[in-house]
Motif scaffolding. Structure first.
Motif, PDB file in Angstrom:
ATOM      1  N   ASN A  75      23.262  68.884  48.828  1.00 21.18           N
ATOM      2  CA  ASN A  75      22.525  68.444  47.652  1.00 21.18           C
ATOM      3  C   ASN A  75      23.128  69.080  46.397  1.00 21.18           C
ATOM      4  O   ASN A  75      23.363  70.291  46.373  1.00 21.18           O
ATOM      5  CB  ASN A  75      21.055  68.849  47.788  1.00 21.18           C
ATOM      6  CG  ASN A  75      20.154  68.145  46.802  1.00 21.18           C
ATOM      7  OD1 ASN A  75      20.346  68.232  45.597  1.00 21.18           O
ATOM      8  ND2 ASN A  75      19.156  67.441  47.320  1.00 21.18           N
ATOM      9  N   PRO A  76      23.385  68.308  45.331  1.00 18.95           N
ATOM     10  CA  PRO A  76      23.950  68.886  44.102  1.00 18.95           C
ATOM     11  C   PRO A  76      23.054  69.958  43.490  1.00 18.95           C
ATOM     12  O   PRO A  76      23.549  70.879  42.832  1.00 18.95           O
ATOM     13  CB  PRO A  76      24.116  67.686  43.162  1.00 18.95           C
ATOM     14  CG  PRO A  76      23.262  66.603  43.737  1.00 18.95           C
ATOM     15  CD  PRO A  76      23.218  66.846  45.208  1.00 18.95           C
ATOM     16  N   ASP A  77      21.756  69.861  43.690  1.00 13.68           N
ATOM     17  CA  ASP A  77      20.828  70.879  43.193  1.00 13.68           C
ATOM     18  C   ASP A  77      21.177  72.240  43.795  1.00 13.68           C
ATOM     19  O   ASP A  77      21.216  73.262  43.093  1.00 13.68           O
ATOM     20  CB  ASP A  77      19.402  70.477  43.567  1.00 13.68           C
ATOM     21  CG  ASP A  77      18.348  71.412  42.992  1.00 13.68           C
ATOM     22  OD1 ASP A  77      18.539  71.903  41.860  1.00 13.68           O
ATOM     23  OD2 ASP A  77      17.335  71.649  43.667  1.00 13.68           O
ATOM     24  N   LEU A  78      21.449  72.245  45.085  1.00 17.19           N
ATOM     25  CA  LEU A  78      21.830  73.481  45.775  1.00 17.19           C
ATOM     26  C   LEU A  78      23.198  73.968  45.306  1.00 17.19           C
ATOM     27  O   LEU A  78      23.383  75.155  44.991  1.00 17.19           O
ATOM     28  CB  LEU A  78      21.840  73.239  47.292  1.00 17.19           C
ATOM     29  CG  LEU A  78      22.370  74.353  48.184  1.00 17.19           C
ATOM     30  CD1 LEU A  78      21.670  75.668  47.920  1.00 17.19           C
ATOM     31  CD2 LEU A  78      22.224  73.963  49.655  1.00 17.19           C
TER      32      LEU A  78
ATOM     33  N   THR B  17      37.750  73.162  43.823  1.00 14.85           N
ATOM     34  CA  THR B  17      37.875  71.723  43.534  1.00 14.85           C
ATOM     35  C   THR B  17      36.524  71.053  43.293  1.00 14.85           C
ATOM     36  O   THR B  17      36.463  69.987  42.680  1.00 14.85           O
ATOM     37  CB  THR B  17      38.599  70.987  44.675  1.00 14.85           C
ATOM     38  OG1 THR B  17      37.909  71.244  45.907  1.00 14.85           O
ATOM     39  CG2 THR B  17      40.040  71.456  44.778  1.00 14.85           C
ATOM     40  N   LYS B  18      35.437  71.667  43.770  1.00 15.72           N
ATOM     41  CA  LYS B  18      34.108  71.087  43.498  1.00 15.72           C
ATOM     42  C   LYS B  18      33.719  71.277  42.039  1.00 15.72           C
ATOM     43  O   LYS B  18      32.862  70.569  41.524  1.00 15.72           O
ATOM     44  CB  LYS B  18      33.047  71.733  44.401  1.00 15.72           C
ATOM     45  CG  LYS B  18      33.157  71.390  45.872  1.00 15.72           C
ATOM     46  CD  LYS B  18      31.842  71.635  46.593  1.00 15.72           C
ATOM     47  CE  LYS B  18      31.409  73.093  46.555  1.00 15.72           C
ATOM     48  NZ  LYS B  18      32.226  73.958  47.412  1.00 15.72           N
ATOM     49  N   PHE B  19      34.356  72.248  41.355  1.00 17.47           N
ATOM     50  CA  PHE B  19      33.921  72.594  39.999  1.00 17.47           C
ATOM     51  C   PHE B  19      35.026  72.623  38.952  1.00 17.47           C
ATOM     52  O   PHE B  19      34.730  72.697  37.758  1.00 17.47           O
ATOM     53  CB  PHE B  19      33.210  73.958  40.016  1.00 17.47           C
ATOM     54  CG  PHE B  19      31.895  73.943  40.726  1.00 17.47           C
ATOM     55  CD1 PHE B  19      30.757  73.468  40.101  1.00 17.47           C
ATOM     56  CD2 PHE B  19      31.791  74.357  42.040  1.00 17.47           C
ATOM     57  CE1 PHE B  19      29.532  73.432  40.763  1.00 17.47           C
ATOM     58  CE2 PHE B  19      30.579  74.329  42.709  1.00 17.47           C
ATOM     59  CZ  PHE B  19      29.446  73.859  42.073  1.00 17.47           C
ATOM     60  N   ASN B  20      36.267  72.573  39.348  1.00 18.70           N
ATOM     61  CA  ASN B  20      37.330  72.693  38.337  1.00 18.70           C
ATOM     62  C   ASN B  20      37.337  71.489  37.389  1.00 18.70           C
ATOM     63  O   ASN B  20      37.097  70.356  37.810  1.00 18.70           O
ATOM     64  CB  ASN B  20      38.703  72.841  39.006  1.00 18.70           C
ATOM     65  CG  ASN B  20      39.098  71.593  39.770  1.00 18.70           C
ATOM     66  OD1 ASN B  20      38.335  71.073  40.565  1.00 18.70           O
ATOM     67  ND2 ASN B  20      40.294  71.103  39.527  1.00 18.70           N
ATOM     68  N   PRO B  21      37.567  71.716  36.090  1.00 16.99           N
ATOM     69  CA  PRO B  21      37.612  70.606  35.125  1.00 16.99           C
ATOM     70  C   PRO B  21      38.785  69.681  35.424  1.00 16.99           C
ATOM     71  O   PRO B  21      39.846  70.125  35.872  1.00 16.99           O
ATOM     72  CB  PRO B  21      37.819  71.322  33.778  1.00 16.99           C
ATOM     73  CG  PRO B  21      37.492  72.751  34.017  1.00 16.99           C
ATOM     74  CD  PRO B  21      37.809  73.025  35.441  1.00 16.99           C
TER      75      PRO B  21
ATOM     76  N   SER C  52      20.894  57.222  41.706  1.00 19.42           N
ATOM     77  CA  SER C  52      22.307  57.337  42.080  1.00 19.42           C
ATOM     78  C   SER C  52      22.480  57.797  43.523  1.00 19.42           C
ATOM     79  O   SER C  52      21.636  58.513  44.072  1.00 19.42           O
ATOM     80  CB  SER C  52      23.022  58.330  41.160  1.00 19.42           C
ATOM     81  OG  SER C  52      22.961  57.918  39.821  1.00 19.42           O
ATOM     82  N   THR C  53      23.605  57.423  44.114  1.00 16.92           N
ATOM     83  CA  THR C  53      23.943  57.930  45.437  1.00 16.92           C
ATOM     84  C   THR C  53      24.325  59.402  45.322  1.00 16.92           C
ATOM     85  O   THR C  53      24.633  59.896  44.233  1.00 16.92           O
ATOM     86  CB  THR C  53      25.132  57.164  46.041  1.00 16.92           C
ATOM     87  OG1 THR C  53      26.309  57.446  45.252  1.00 16.92           O
ATOM     88  CG2 THR C  53      24.887  55.658  46.052  1.00 16.92           C
ATOM     89  N   ILE C  54      24.347  60.096  46.448  1.00 18.12           N
ATOM     90  CA  ILE C  54      24.676  61.521  46.421  1.00 18.12           C
ATOM     91  C   ILE C  54      26.104  61.740  45.924  1.00 18.12           C
ATOM     92  O   ILE C  54      26.389  62.701  45.205  1.00 18.12           O
ATOM     93  CB  ILE C  54      24.471  62.155  47.818  1.00 18.12           C
ATOM     94  CG1 ILE C  54      24.407  63.683  47.724  1.00 18.12           C
ATOM     95  CG2 ILE C  54      25.536  61.730  48.793  1.00 18.12           C
ATOM     96  CD1 ILE C  54      23.150  64.196  47.102  1.00 18.12           C
ATOM     97  N   ARG C  55      27.019  60.832  46.252  1.00 18.03           N
ATOM     98  CA  ARG C  55      28.407  60.986  45.804  1.00 18.03           C
ATOM     99  C   ARG C  55      28.530  60.729  44.308  1.00 18.03           C
ATOM    100  O   ARG C  55      29.276  61.410  43.599  1.00 18.03           O
ATOM    101  CB  ARG C  55      29.315  60.052  46.601  1.00 18.03           C
ATOM    102  CG  ARG C  55      29.398  60.489  48.076  1.00 18.03           C
ATOM    103  CD  ARG C  55      30.776  60.253  48.665  1.00 18.03           C
ATOM    104  NE  ARG C  55      30.866  60.920  49.964  1.00 18.03           N
ATOM    105  CZ  ARG C  55      30.798  60.297  51.127  1.00 18.03           C
ATOM    106  NH1 ARG C  55      30.611  59.002  51.147  1.00 18.03           N
ATOM    107  NH2 ARG C  55      30.913  60.973  52.254  1.00 18.03           N
ATOM    108  N   ASP C  56      27.806  59.732  43.826  1.00 18.17           N
ATOM    109  CA  ASP C  56      27.845  59.442  42.389  1.00 18.17           C
ATOM    110  C   ASP C  56      27.306  60.618  41.576  1.00 18.17           C
ATOM    111  O   ASP C  56      27.767  60.881  40.473  1.00 18.17           O
ATOM    112  CB  ASP C  56      27.029  58.187  42.067  1.00 18.17           C
ATOM    113  CG  ASP C  56      27.778  56.905  42.430  1.00 18.17           C
ATOM    114  OD1 ASP C  56      28.956  56.996  42.803  1.00 18.17           O
ATOM    115  OD2 ASP C  56      27.161  55.821  42.344  1.00 18.17           O
ATOM    116  N   ARG C  57      26.317  61.321  42.114  1.00 21.11           N
ATOM    117  CA  ARG C  57      25.735  62.458  41.396  1.00 21.11           C
ATOM    118  C   ARG C  57      26.731  63.609  41.239  1.00 21.11           C
ATOM    119  O   ARG C  57      26.545  64.466  40.384  1.00 21.11           O
ATOM    120  CB  ARG C  57      24.492  62.963  42.121  1.00 21.11           C
ATOM    121  CG  ARG C  57      23.376  61.937  42.235  1.00 21.11           C
ATOM    122  CD  ARG C  57      22.166  62.550  42.909  1.00 21.11           C
ATOM    123  NE  ARG C  57      21.270  61.520  43.429  1.00 21.11           N
ATOM    124  CZ  ARG C  57      20.032  61.740  43.836  1.00 21.11           C
ATOM    125  NH1 ARG C  57      19.539  62.966  43.774  1.00 21.11           N
ATOM    126  NH2 ARG C  57      19.279  60.770  44.310  1.00 21.11           N
TER     127      ARG C  57
END
Length: 540
Positions: free
Chosen positions: A192-195, A318-322, A420-425
Motif C-alpha cells: 500500500n502506498p500509505d505504508l 528506485t521507488k523514490f528517486n526523482p 485509481s489502481t494501486i499501480r497508478d497511485r
C-alpha cells in the motif's frame, strides 16, 4: 451425519479447513454483514460471487484462535476486489459493539456469535504484541509478517485499545492512547502506498510533520505478491482537520465584509496563479481575511513543500528517486485522463436537465466545450518540461491535514486517489499535482461556507460568489508564493515560473474534472464548484 451437522460438531479452530463451511460463510453471512459496514466500498455494484481466497489462523491467549481472511469478490461488471476480514467466535457478546457482531450461530456445541475480531480486546492485544515482538506467522507457502518501527523500539507494554469511529474505507484502533493501528480493508496485490510513504518519510527523511511509523502487518502470498494489511502510527495530538478550521476562517471573512458594508467591487482582485506574500495584499483586504488566516495558509504551504523536498531527497531507491518526464508517462497520463474525461462528459450530459440556475448553465458550457477541454489534455508535451517527477501524496486536500494545538499542520493518509489502481497511485508525478489538490480544496471550502445551512449571510448569493472568488485567488497566491519559495530554496526541481503555472493549470483542470463525478452522484447542487473551476481555467 450431514455436512452441516459435521460443521456444528467441529470446534471453531478447525472449521476453516472445511471448504463447505467457507462456502456457507460466503453465500450469505459475510456478504450481508459487509453491506452494513462503512468500509465496503462496492455497495452499489452487483456482486457475482464471494470466495474466501485465503485464511490464516491467529493464536491468542488461552489458546483462542481468530482467523484473518481475504475475500475475493467478482462483480457482474467484470472486475474483482479483495477485502480483509478478521473473524472470531465468542459465546458472550456483552462487551462486543453491535457493529462487530456478524452472525449468531452454534459451533462445537456452543451457542455464540461470529464477530469481527477487531472488536475483541483479546484480539487487539494479541495484534499489538505481535507487532512489538516482530513475530512471523507461517502457514504453508504464505506468511504474516509483523514489523516494529522506531517509535516502538522501547517495546511499551499493552495498556488499552479501542476501535475508532472516524474511518470509512479502513478501520482504526487506538492503542495506549498514543498510537493508531489502521487496518486496511480493501486489499491490493502490492504494498500500500500509505505504508510505503509513511515509512519513508518517518524513517528515511527529515520530514517531521507526518505521523511517525510504528510498524506494519503484511501478508506475503508468494514471491510476487505482498499485501499490506495494516500500519501502526504514532498518534498526532490535534484539534481537528484543517478543512473544518478553514470553513470557520472563511465564515469570518464573509461576516467581516457584512460588518464593514464594503462594496465587493472595491475588494482587491488578485490574478490567477500569482505569487504574493501577505504583505503584498492591500491592508484592507488583509483585515478582511485576517493575518492569522494568512499565516496558517503559509504554514500549510511550508509543510507541504517540506514533504515534497523530503520525497525528492532519495536519489538511490528506485521507488523514490526523482525521474524526468518522458513519453511513457505522457501516454499513461493522457490515456488515464481522457478515459475519465469521456465518462464525465457522458455523466454531465445525462444529468444536465436535473440541474438549474448557474449550475445548469455551466454544465451546458462544459458539454459544449468538449473539444477544447479534450485538446487541453492532449496537448501535454513532456519535451518542453525540465522539472522532475517524484512520489507524491496523490489525494491531498484540507481533510488530509491535521491542525495541532500550536497551529502547526501534519499531513496524513497517503493511500492516493480512491478511484485509481494501486499501480497508478505509485506513478511518479509532478509535486504540483498535490499543490493543485490543495488549491481545489480551498476553492471547495469557499463554496462549502456559502452553501452551508448553518450560515445566514445577508449578502446575496451573487455577492458571496464574487467575494468568495476574490478570497480564493488571494489565499491561493499566498499559498503558492510560500510553497514555491520553500521548494526553490531547498532545490526541489519544480521548474521555473512558466512551467509551474502550466503544470498547475493542467492538474487543476484534471482535479476539477475528477470532482464532477463525485458531485453529480452524491450532491448535484455542488457540481457548480468544479464547473466553476473548469470555467476559470479555460478563461484564463
Amino acid at each position: 451425519m450431514s455436512s452441516k451437522a459435521n460443521q456444528k460438531a467441529m470446534p471453531w479452530n478447525e472449521l476453516f479447513t472445511d471448504e463447505a463451511y467457507r462456502s456457507e460463510l460466503c453465500d450469505k453471512i459475510l456478504p450481508e454483514y459487509m453491506m452494513t459496514t462503512r468500509w465496503y466500498a462496492a455497495k452499489t455494484q452487483q456482486a457475482k460471487s464471494y470466495r474466501i481466497e485465503q485464511y490464516m489462523p491467529f493464536l491468542m491467549e488461552d489458546g483462542e484462535t481468530a482467523f484473518l481472511i481475504t475475500i475475493e469478490i467478482n462483480f457482474q461488471a467484470g472486475f474483482t476486489e479483495y477485502y480483509l476480514m478478521t473473524l472470531f467466535f465468542v459465546e458472550d457478546v456483552t462487551e462486543i459493539d453491535e457493529k462487530g457482531r456478524i452472525h449468531q450461530t452454534n459451533i462445537g456445541g456452543k451457542k455464540g456469535w461470529i464477530i469481527d475480531a477487531l472488536y475483541s480486546e483479546m484480539f487487539r492485544k494479541a495484534l499489538y504484541e505481535q507487532i512489538i515482538l516482530q513475530k512471523t506467522i507461517s502457514d504453508g507457502n504464505t506468511k504474516l509478517v509483523f514489523e516494529r518501527g522506531k517509535v516502538l523500539r522501547s517495546r511499551p507494554d499493552y495498556e488499552s485499545s479501542q476501535v475508532m469511529n472516524f474511518d470509512q474505507s479502513n478501520t482504526s484502533i487506538e492503542y495506549n492512547g498514543k498510537f493508531f493501528f489502521k487496518m486496511y480493508r480493501r486489499l491490493f496485490q502490492d504494498a500500500n502506498p500509505d505504508l510505503e510513504l509513511t515509512k519513508f518519510l518517518s524513517d528515511e527523511s527529515e520530514f517531521k510533520n507526518s505521523p511517525a511509523y510504528g510498524g506494519s502487518v503484511s501478508w506475503i502470498k508468494n514471491q510476487y505478491a505482498t499485501l499490506s494489511l495494516g500500519i501502526m502510527q504514532e498518534k498526532v495530538e490535534n484539534k481537528g482537520e484543517a478543512w473544518n478550521h478553514t470553513l470557520d476562517m472563511m465564515k469570518g471573512y464573509f461576516e467581516r465584509i457584512e460588518a464593514t458594508d464594503i462594496e465587493i467591487s472595491d475588494i482587491q482582485s488578485v490574478k490567477s496563479f500569482d505569487f504574493k506574500s501577505p504583505e503584498e495584499l492591500k491592508s484592507d483586504f488583509r483585515l478582511l481575511i485576517s493575518d492569522d488566516v494568512l499565516s496558517k495558509v503559509e504554514q500549510i504551504a511550508l509543510r507541504i513543500a517540506e514533504m515534497h523536498v523530503s520525497l525528492f531527497s532519495n536519489k538511490v531507491d528506485t521507488k523514490f528517486n526523482p525521474i524526468a518526464f518522458n513519453g511513457d508517462y505522457t501516454v499513461w497520463l493522457k490515456n488515464r485522463i481522457i478515459y475519465q474525461l469521456n465518462a464525465r462528459f457522458i455523466l454531465v450530459d445525462e444529468n444536465v436537465d436535473k440541474l438549474d440556475g448557474l449550475a445548469k448553465e455551466y454544465a451546458q458550457e462544459f458539454v459544449e466545450q468538449r473539444e477544447e477541454i479534450t485538446n487541453r489534455f492532449l496537448d501535454f508535451q513532456e519535451v518542453e518540461l525540465n522539472s522532475s517527477r517524484i512520489r507524491i501524496h496523490g489525494d491531498l486536500h484540507l481533510g488530509q491535514i491535521l491542525m495541532t494545538e500550536s497551529d502547526d499542520f501534519y499531513v496524513i493518509d497517503y493511500e492516493g486517489e480512491p478511484e485509481s489502481t494501486i499501480r497508478d497511485r505509485k506513478v511518479k508525478q509532478t509535486p504540483l499535482k498535490d499543490v493543485a489538490g490543495m488549491l481545489r480544496s480551498f476553492h471547495y471550502a469557499v463554496y462549502a461556507t456559502i452553501f452551508s445551512s448553518k450560515n445566514n449571510f445577508k449578502l446575496s448569493q451573487e455577492q458571496l460568489f464574487e467575494a468568495g472568488e476574490k478570497y480564493y485567488q488571494a489565499i491561493s497566491a499566498v499559498f503558492l508564493n510560500k510553497y514555491v519559495q520553500t521548494a526553490m530554496s531547498n532545490n526541489l526541481d519544480i521548474g521555473y515560473e512558466s512551467e509551474i503555472r502550466y503544470l498547475l493549470k493542467y492538474h487543476l483542470l484534471e482535479k476539477a474534472v475528477y470532482e464532477i463525478g463525485y458531485e453529480l452522484k452524491a450532491r448535484p447542487d455542488w457540481v457548480i464548484i468544479p464547473l466553476t473551476g473548469i470555467r476559470q481555467i479555460l478563461e484564463d
